[in-house]
Motif scaffolding. Structure first.
Motif, PDB file in Angstrom:
ATOM      1  N   VAL A  12       5.751  15.932  16.635  1.00  0.00           N
ATOM      2  CA  VAL A  12       6.969  15.258  16.067  1.00  0.00           C
ATOM      3  C   VAL A  12       6.923  14.048  16.477  1.00  0.00           C
ATOM      4  N   THR A  13       7.261  13.542  17.722  1.00  0.00           N
ATOM      5  CA  THR A  13       6.997  12.407  18.105  1.00  0.00           C
ATOM      6  C   THR A  13       5.871  10.795  17.655  1.00  0.00           C
ATOM      7  N   GLN A  14       4.985  12.130  17.765  1.00  0.00           N
ATOM      8  CA  GLN A  14       2.943  10.857  17.389  1.00  0.00           C
ATOM      9  C   GLN A  14       3.611  10.907  15.644  1.00  0.00           C
ATOM     10  N   VAL A  15       4.217  11.935  14.838  1.00  0.00           N
ATOM     11  CA  VAL A  15       4.489  11.305  13.725  1.00  0.00           C
ATOM     12  C   VAL A  15       5.318  10.641  13.434  1.00  0.00           C
ATOM     13  N   ASN A  16       6.023  10.744  14.120  1.00  0.00           N
ATOM     14  CA  ASN A  16       7.436   9.357  13.182  1.00  0.00           C
ATOM     15  C   ASN A  16       6.888   8.070  14.001  1.00  0.00           C
ATOM     16  N   THR A  17       6.711   8.154  15.196  1.00  0.00           N
ATOM     17  CA  THR A  17       5.462   6.570  15.915  1.00  0.00           C
ATOM     18  C   THR A  17       4.566   6.265  14.327  1.00  0.00           C
ATOM     19  N   LYS A  18       3.753   7.507  14.137  1.00  0.00           N
ATOM     20  CA  LYS A  18       2.798   7.080  12.822  1.00  0.00           C
ATOM     21  C   LYS A  18       3.218   6.273  12.188  1.00  0.00           C
ATOM     22  N   THR A  19       4.465   7.168  11.178  1.00  0.00           N
ATOM     23  CA  THR A  19       5.140   6.969  10.096  1.00  0.00           C
ATOM     24  C   THR A  19       6.154   5.445   9.946  1.00  0.00           C
ATOM     25  N   LEU A  20       6.716   5.180  11.280  1.00  0.00           N
ATOM     26  CA  LEU A  20       7.304   4.161  11.591  1.00  0.00           C
ATOM     27  C   LEU A  20       6.436   2.914  11.845  1.00  0.00           C
ATOM     28  N   GLY A  21       5.336   3.126  12.460  1.00  0.00           N
ATOM     29  CA  GLY A  21       3.941   1.735  12.391  1.00  0.00           C
ATOM     30  C   GLY A  21       3.424   1.998  11.399  1.00  0.00           C
ATOM     31  N   ASP A  22       3.191   2.900   9.970  1.00  0.00           N
ATOM     32  CA  ASP A  22       3.311   2.546   8.295  1.00  0.00           C
ATOM     33  C   ASP A  22       3.609   2.043   7.496  1.00  0.00           C
ATOM     34  N   ALA A  23       4.806   1.920   8.383  1.00  0.00           N
ATOM     35  CA  ALA A  23       5.600   1.516   7.200  1.00  0.00           C
ATOM     36  C   ALA A  23       5.264  -0.160   6.898  1.00  0.00           C
ATOM     37  N   PRO A  24       5.791  -0.945   7.632  1.00  0.00           N
ATOM     38  CA  PRO A  24       5.161  -1.902   7.402  1.00  0.00           C
ATOM     39  C   PRO A  24       4.005  -2.213   6.073  1.00  0.00           C
ATOM     40  N   ALA A  25       2.667  -1.702   6.561  1.00  0.00           N
ATOM     41  CA  ALA A  25       2.022  -2.141   5.776  1.00  0.00           C
ATOM     42  C   ALA A  25       2.081  -0.845   4.695  1.00  0.00           C
ATOM     43  N   MET A  26       1.942  -0.405   4.469  1.00  0.00           N
ATOM     44  CA  MET A  26       2.556  -0.118   2.666  1.00  0.00           C
ATOM     45  C   MET A  26       3.911  -1.043   2.009  1.00  0.00           C
ATOM     46  N   ALA A  27       4.456  -1.088   2.723  1.00  0.00           N
ATOM     47  CA  ALA A  27       5.235  -2.366   2.422  1.00  0.00           C
ATOM     48  C   ALA A  27       4.670  -3.703   1.646  1.00  0.00           C
ATOM     49  N   MET A  28       3.865  -4.557   1.973  1.00  0.00           N
ATOM     50  CA  MET A  28       3.146  -4.882   2.333  1.00  0.00           C
ATOM     51  C   MET A  28       2.242  -4.891   0.986  1.00  0.00           C
ATOM     52  N   GLY A  29       1.424  -3.319   1.149  1.00  0.00           N
ATOM     53  CA  GLY A  29       0.812  -3.394   0.489  1.00  0.00           C
ATOM     54  C   GLY A  29       1.588  -2.338  -1.499  1.00  0.00           C
ATOM     55  N   SER A  30       2.635  -1.997  -1.032  1.00  0.00           N
ATOM     56  CA  SER A  30       3.533  -2.367  -2.120  1.00  0.00           C
ATOM     57  C   SER A  30       3.881  -4.025  -3.044  1.00  0.00           C
ATOM     58  N   LEU A  31       4.076  -4.671  -2.197  1.00  0.00           N
ATOM     59  CA  LEU A  31       4.642  -5.889  -2.611  1.00  0.00           C
ATOM     60  C   LEU A  31       3.078  -6.581  -3.492  1.00  0.00           C
ATOM     61  N   PHE A  32       2.133  -6.733  -2.504  1.00  0.00           N
ATOM     62  CA  PHE A  32       0.375  -7.607  -2.977  1.00  0.00           C
ATOM     63  C   PHE A  32       0.316  -6.710  -4.595  1.00  0.00           C
ATOM     64  N   THR A  33       1.145  -5.435  -4.894  1.00  0.00           N
ATOM     65  CA  THR A  33       0.782  -4.470  -5.741  1.00  0.00           C
ATOM     66  C   THR A  33       1.098  -4.904  -6.960  1.00  0.00           C
ATOM     67  N   ALA A  34       2.442  -5.520  -6.608  1.00  0.00           N
ATOM     68  CA  ALA A  34       3.367  -5.864  -7.437  1.00  0.00           C
ATOM     69  C   ALA A  34       3.734  -7.357  -7.665  1.00  0.00           C
ATOM     70  N   THR A  35       2.738  -8.113  -6.511  1.00  0.00           N
ATOM     71  CA  THR A  35       2.439  -9.387  -7.016  1.00  0.00           C
ATOM     72  C   THR A  35       1.302 -10.128  -7.942  1.00  0.00           C
ATOM     73  N   SER A  36       0.178  -9.079  -8.135  1.00  0.00           N
ATOM     74  CA  SER A  36      -0.965  -8.921  -8.307  1.00  0.00           C
ATOM     75  C   SER A  36      -0.916  -9.062 -10.280  1.00  0.00           C
ATOM     76  N   GLN A  37      -0.007  -7.774  -9.875  1.00  0.00           N
ATOM     77  CA  GLN A  37       0.999  -7.027 -11.353  1.00  0.00           C
ATOM     78  C   GLN A  37       1.371  -8.221 -12.631  1.00  0.00           C
ATOM     79  N   ALA A  38       2.068  -9.300 -12.198  1.00  0.00           N
ATOM     80  CA  ALA A  38       2.588 -10.006 -12.431  1.00  0.00           C
ATOM     81  C   ALA A  38       2.114 -11.183 -12.167  1.00  0.00           C
ATOM     82  N   LEU A  39       1.420 -11.545 -12.138  1.00  0.00           N
ATOM     83  CA  LEU A  39       0.480 -12.416 -11.931  1.00  0.00           C
ATOM     84  C   LEU A  39      -0.322 -12.182 -13.445  1.00  0.00           C
ATOM     85  N   SER A  40      -1.030 -11.018 -13.087  1.00  0.00           N
ATOM     86  CA  SER A  40      -2.071 -10.482 -14.727  1.00  0.00           C
ATOM     87  C   SER A  40      -1.139 -10.857 -16.056  1.00  0.00           C
ATOM     88  N   ASN A  41       0.330  -9.849 -15.762  1.00  0.00           N
ATOM     89  CA  ASN A  41       0.736 -10.407 -17.283  1.00  0.00           C
ATOM     90  C   ASN A  41       0.742 -12.095 -17.510  1.00  0.00           C
TER      91      ASN A  41
END
Length: 87
Positions: A12-41
Motif C-alpha cells: 500500500v505504501t509503494q502504491v501511494n508513493t507511486k501515485t504521488l510520484g506520477d501526479a505531476p507528470a500526469m498533470a503536465m501531460g494533460s497541460l501539454f495536451t490541452a495547450t497543443s489542442q488550443a494551438l491547433s485550433n
C-alpha cells in the motif's frame, strides 16, 4: 486488535508513493495536451479566416470589374442614343 501483515502495508505504501510520484507528470501531460489542442485550433481558425478573406476579396474584384463593364455599356448606350437622335 489484529495486526496487518507487513507485506500488505509495504504494498500500500509503494502504491501511494507511486501515485504521488506520477501526479505531476500526469498533470503536465494533460497541460501539454490541452495547450497543443488550443494551438491547433488557433492555426485552423487562422487558415479558415485567410481562405474566407481570399474568397471575399475575389468577389469584390469581380463586382468591381462588373461595375466597370456596366459603366462602359452605359456610356456606349448614351453615345448610340445621341447618334440616333441626331441622325
Amino acid at each position: 486488535m489484529a495486526t496487518v501483515n507487513e507485506q500488505i502495508t509495504d504494498s500500500v505504501t509503494q502504491v501511494n508513493t507511486k501515485t504521488l510520484g506520477d501526479a505531476p507528470a500526469m498533470a503536465m501531460g494533460s497541460l501539454f495536451t490541452a495547450t497543443s489542442q488550443a494551438l491547433s485550433n488557433a492555426g485552423l481558425n487562422s487558415t479558415t479566416s485567410q481562405q474566407h478573406a481570399g474568397i471575399t476579396m475575389q468577389a469584390a474584384t469581380v463586382q468591381g470589374v462588373n461595375s466597370l463593364g456596366a459603366i462602359g455599356s452605359a456610356v456606349l448606350g448614351r453615345a448610340a442614343e445621341a447618334v440616333v437622335e441626331k441622325g
